[in-house]
Design a protein around this motif. Sequence first.
Motif, PDB file in Angstrom:
ATOM      1  N   ASP A 199       0.823  -1.210   0.000  1.00 50.33           N
ATOM      2  CA  ASP A 199       0.000   0.000   0.000  1.00 50.33           C
ATOM      3  C   ASP A 199       0.857   1.260   0.000  1.00 50.33           C
ATOM      4  OD1 ASP A 199      -2.210  -1.684   0.117  1.00 50.33           O
ATOM      5  OD2 ASP A 199      -2.304  -1.619   2.306  1.00 50.33           O
ATOM      6  N   LYS A 200       1.959   1.236   0.720  1.00 47.66           N
ATOM      7  CA  LYS A 200       2.833   2.406   0.751  1.00 47.66           C
ATOM      8  C   LYS A 200       3.482   2.649  -0.605  1.00 47.66           C
ATOM      9  CE  LYS A 200       3.902   2.017   5.676  1.00 47.66           C
ATOM     10  NZ  LYS A 200       4.967   1.824   6.689  1.00 47.66           N
TER      11      LYS A 200
ATOM     12  N   GLN B 231       2.258   1.691  -3.529  1.00 42.49           N
ATOM     13  CA  GLN B 231       1.213   2.125  -4.444  1.00 42.49           C
ATOM     14  C   GLN B 231       0.826   3.579  -4.184  1.00 42.49           C
ATOM     15  OE1 GLN B 231       0.078   0.240  -6.994  1.00 42.49           O
ATOM     16  NE2 GLN B 231      -0.976   2.108  -7.664  1.00 42.49           N
ATOM     17  N   GLU B 232       0.796   3.981  -2.926  1.00 37.26           N
ATOM     18  CA  GLU B 232       0.499   5.379  -2.602  1.00 37.26           C
ATOM     19  C   GLU B 232       1.579   6.306  -3.150  1.00 37.26           C
ATOM     20  OE1 GLU B 232      -0.208   8.248   1.331  1.00 37.26           O
ATOM     21  OE2 GLU B 232       0.083   6.065   1.549  1.00 37.26           O
ATOM     22  N   SER B 233       2.835   5.891  -3.045  1.00 38.57           N
ATOM     23  CA  SER B 233       3.924   6.711  -3.585  1.00 38.57           C
ATOM     24  C   SER B 233       3.813   6.833  -5.103  1.00 38.57           C
ATOM     25  CB  SER B 233       5.269   6.095  -3.203  1.00 38.57           C
ATOM     26  OG  SER B 233       5.415   6.001  -1.803  1.00 38.57           O
TER      27      SER B 233
ATOM     28  N   ASP C 134       1.073   6.600  -6.902  1.00 36.09           N
ATOM     29  CA  ASP C 134      -0.069   7.467  -7.192  1.00 36.09           C
ATOM     30  C   ASP C 134       0.289   8.937  -6.992  1.00 36.09           C
ATOM     31  OD1 ASP C 134      -1.529   5.199  -7.720  1.00 36.09           O
ATOM     32  OD2 ASP C 134      -2.479   5.130  -5.739  1.00 36.09           O
ATOM     33  N   ASN C 135       1.072   9.233  -5.969  1.00 38.03           N
ATOM     34  CA  ASN C 135       1.498  10.623  -5.748  1.00 38.03           C
ATOM     35  C   ASN C 135       2.419  11.107  -6.862  1.00 38.03           C
ATOM     36  OD1 ASN C 135       0.032  10.727  -3.367  1.00 38.03           O
ATOM     37  ND2 ASN C 135       1.773  10.195  -2.084  1.00 38.03           N
TER      38      ASN C 135
END
Length: 257
Positions: free
Chosen positions: A114-115, A117-119, A121-122
């Motif tokens: 998740d971390k 994927q969040e990076s 996406d950012n």
Amino acid sequence: MHFSLLRALGQRTVVVCLNSKHVVNMPALTTCINKFHTTGMNSDLMEFFDIKKNWNETDIKVGRAWRLDELRIKSNTDLHKLWYILLKERNMLYTMEHECDSKVRLFPNPERIDKVQESMDNIETVVRERNVAYYQLETGETGERPVDNVINVFGLPEKYKRQEYYLPKFMNSRWVRPYLEHGYVGSMAVKKFLRLYKEKKFNEERKARNRDFNHVQQLLKRFPDMDLEKLKAEYPKVDLEKAKRSKKARGHCIPKY
């Protein structure tokens, strides 16, 4: 005869090398050249797996995801490199997760996916912001695909991003006949579906309002001195005056309000 000539030539070459003045510096030069290299380590398929010291670990210490304010100050080259680093990390984590599932073992720290994927996406958000700013400066437009509000097959509104087709709309018989000629959107089946869908949404909203109203009544019963302003801010859709007058809110004591 040929062997004797080769043997003599080899002996003469060894003698010349031993008598040369540059033979002493060659091993040191060769050692320096071997120590200096710029090629990355190639682990072949092992790059899809985590390092071996983490294979038997149950808790791996990791950091947080990249934030937007941290990525906005980086150059496009750094963002490009960071994107591929995160891509390799995500592929490795997916491989390790699949391997742990096949071995019936616990995958340590699954929040790492998740971390990552969040990076990623950012990073996409930052790149999109820069593209929009560039196109607005150069052409006065955002450069994004235009979005229209359309009605789908079920008669519900949705957002549609325009895209190019090899066939124009008026020539597409597979689209014109169902939507325009036969009117699937305005058919009786779609109308019945919309009626039932609206009824379901209305019942869900009504049950949610009743739950909030009953919860506010219980709060007023248990805590008669609570702050009504904060209660109104927490439940803006509940009528506090009606809730205070109800029997469930009064309980067995005389309220102070």
